[in-house]
Design a protein around this motif. Sequence first.
Motif, PDB file in Angstrom:
ATOM      1  N   SER B 263      -8.660   8.862   1.287  1.00 45.96           N
ATOM      2  CA  SER B 263      -8.690  10.293   1.577  1.00 45.96           C
ATOM      3  C   SER B 263      -7.841  10.613   2.794  1.00 45.96           C
ATOM      4  O   SER B 263      -7.095  11.597   2.809  1.00 45.96           O
ATOM      5  CB  SER B 263     -10.120  10.763   1.818  1.00 45.96           C
ATOM      6  OG  SER B 263     -10.882  10.567   0.654  1.00 45.96           O
ATOM      7  N   ALA B 264      -7.953   9.783   3.822  1.00 47.61           N
ATOM      8  CA  ALA B 264      -7.120   9.985   5.005  1.00 47.61           C
ATOM      9  C   ALA B 264      -5.645   9.926   4.605  1.00 47.61           C
ATOM     10  O   ALA B 264      -4.835  10.760   5.028  1.00 47.61           O
ATOM     11  CB  ALA B 264      -7.430   8.931   6.062  1.00 47.61           C
ATOM     12  N   GLY B 265      -5.301   8.964   3.743  1.00 49.48           N
ATOM     13  CA  GLY B 265      -3.921   8.866   3.262  1.00 49.48           C
ATOM     14  C   GLY B 265      -3.507  10.105   2.493  1.00 49.48           C
ATOM     15  O   GLY B 265      -2.383  10.587   2.640  1.00 49.48           O
ATOM     16  N   GLY B 266      -4.421  10.611   1.671  1.00 49.55           N
ATOM     17  CA  GLY B 266      -4.130  11.817   0.905  1.00 49.55           C
ATOM     18  C   GLY B 266      -3.812  12.995   1.814  1.00 49.55           C
ATOM     19  O   GLY B 266      -2.880  13.755   1.569  1.00 49.55           O
ATOM     20  N   ILE B 267      -4.585  13.120   2.888  1.00 50.63           N
ATOM     21  CA  ILE B 267      -4.352  14.227   3.824  1.00 50.63           C
ATOM     22  C   ILE B 267      -3.001  14.069   4.510  1.00 50.63           C
ATOM     23  O   ILE B 267      -2.258  15.047   4.683  1.00 50.63           O
ATOM     24  CB  ILE B 267      -5.491  14.297   4.869  1.00 50.63           C
ATOM     25  CG1 ILE B 267      -6.817  14.625   4.184  1.00 50.63           C
ATOM     26  CG2 ILE B 267      -5.188  15.354   5.926  1.00 50.63           C
ATOM     27  CD1 ILE B 267      -6.824  15.917   3.393  1.00 50.63           C
ATOM     28  N   VAL B 268      -2.647  12.836   4.840  1.00 51.43           N
ATOM     29  CA  VAL B 268      -1.321  12.609   5.433  1.00 51.43           C
ATOM     30  C   VAL B 268      -0.231  13.043   4.454  1.00 51.43           C
ATOM     31  O   VAL B 268       0.745  13.712   4.832  1.00 51.43           O
ATOM     32  CB  VAL B 268      -1.145  11.118   5.818  1.00 51.43           C
ATOM     33  CG1 VAL B 268       0.281  10.838   6.255  1.00 51.43           C
ATOM     34  CG2 VAL B 268      -2.116  10.743   6.914  1.00 51.43           C
TER      35      VAL B 268
END
Lengths: 276, 290
Positions: B263-268
């Motif tokens: 999810s953190a990667g998705g936000i990036v």
Amino acid sequence: MARHITTQRKILVTGGAWLAAFIIFFPVLWMFLTSFKSELDAFSQPPSFLFFEWTTENYATVLERSDYFRFALNSVWLSLGSTALGLLVAVPAAWGMAFSPTKHTRGTLLWMLSTKMMPPVGVLIPIYLIFRDWGLLDTRFGLICILFLMNLPIIIWMLYTYFKDIPMDILEAARMDGATLGKEILYVLMPMAIPGIASTVLLNIILSWNEAFWTLNLTTIDAAPLTAFIASYSSPEGLFWAKLSAASTMAIAPIIILGWFSQKQLVRGLTFGAVK
Amino acid sequence: MATKQTKTLATFMVAPSVIMLFLWMIVPLCMTIYFSTLRYNLLDPGNEAFVGLENYIYFLTDPDFFTALGNTLILVGSVLFITVVGGVLLAILLDQPFFGQGIARLMVIAPFFVMPTVSALIWKNLLMNPVSGFFAYLAKLVGVEPIDWLGDHALLSIIILVAWQWLPFATLILLTAVGSLDGERKEAAEMDGAGPISLFYYIILPHLARAITVVILIETIFLLSIFAEIFVTTGGGPGLDTTNIAFLVYSQALLQFDIGGASAGGIVAVILANIVAIFLVRMVGKNLDA
């Protein structure tokens, strides 16, 4: 004064353009030729271009696989379903914004466009979990909804640019002649809106047919369309090049033909009306 | 015409789309942001806990992230360069009158309609296979050692494949733009003694500037999310050679089941895409006023 174009120059351009076109088209052509070869000929080095034994057995083999039709049918379902749903929601929206714009219309349109900028990986996880919890994974209904929502901004935009081009004066004239709102829509607006709606339908079918992020991530067997079917050839069936080519040819033929018919409208839809 | 009544009606006609798009984008996005602050692994259920920015720190300091970011930028940049330069040249070439113009144009735009999984497998097998592929045949023809494209030059192979898919798009848009160039202006410049090169620089290129910008922006949006091509050819490999941000997030989520980290990667990825999106929305917005 008309521009004078020498025959020599025309021949030169013809040669260059055809060479470029041939190189770009070659992978598609090569796939098409390979689909008529035997598996042995497909691998042969040096390859044979036209003088091999032409056979349609690959097509027969692919079609005999009981599941081919299910994948193809899923593709048809997904693209038609998402398009129908899209029109149902987008036509009123585009109509409303084009014919009675408010001070919010511009902002709404741009916001819709901006939702299209969201990379799918940004919402992959929640969508995947919601699908899992609601039992929507690998269902046609779930995927139709995703494809519909994914293309909704494009449909609204495209319809909006078409509806906006319909001259308002003609409505005034019809009203002068005593047409009611219903008649106005049926006899005046609809005939002028149909071409725009038709090209929107084409673009949406093409986009849904070729969509390969959600279809690969949210389906396994039951709802999997042709994109997933072809992906299953990546290994170990990738060894059957002739069959891969035959399956691929059948998967892309309808869309290439649709696409060729709608090139002009595509430009408009794909650039959100920025290039006409 | 635009009475209060029709305005209310119009609002009702627009509302369903707005609500649906809102639910489709904003709600999942908020969920992604929420997940990105959790320690949340599908293999370790019941152990979810709030960890603040830990996932971001983990994701952003992971060397894999920088590899994926680098690959993404190289992929997007190279494909943009090839398709824009190639697209401009092709558009000018195909705009000239020549024999069989219609058919040649159809051939050039065809690859755009080929579904990504088909393009990827055709290139991987029929063309780039080091033993029986067509390129291996060409290499032998000129007497060089065939190249193991997807093995030794994986990222370059993906770039070529994706550029082939998007060159028709650039050409199609630019061809439309070239076609709208006023013939008389070209003639006037030619009569004033402008050669083909100055004609290109001072007349054609400025006229295409807007279309080129649109092509760059739209391609960037799609190229940042390239997935299927990598999924069916290299699976991100060898090693991480062809892993872009989209594929990294996918593998973190659906292969390693690390919901928080993915999810953190998705936000990036969303933030990266938004930097581009701001420019595109602004450009299209200007057009809306005109």
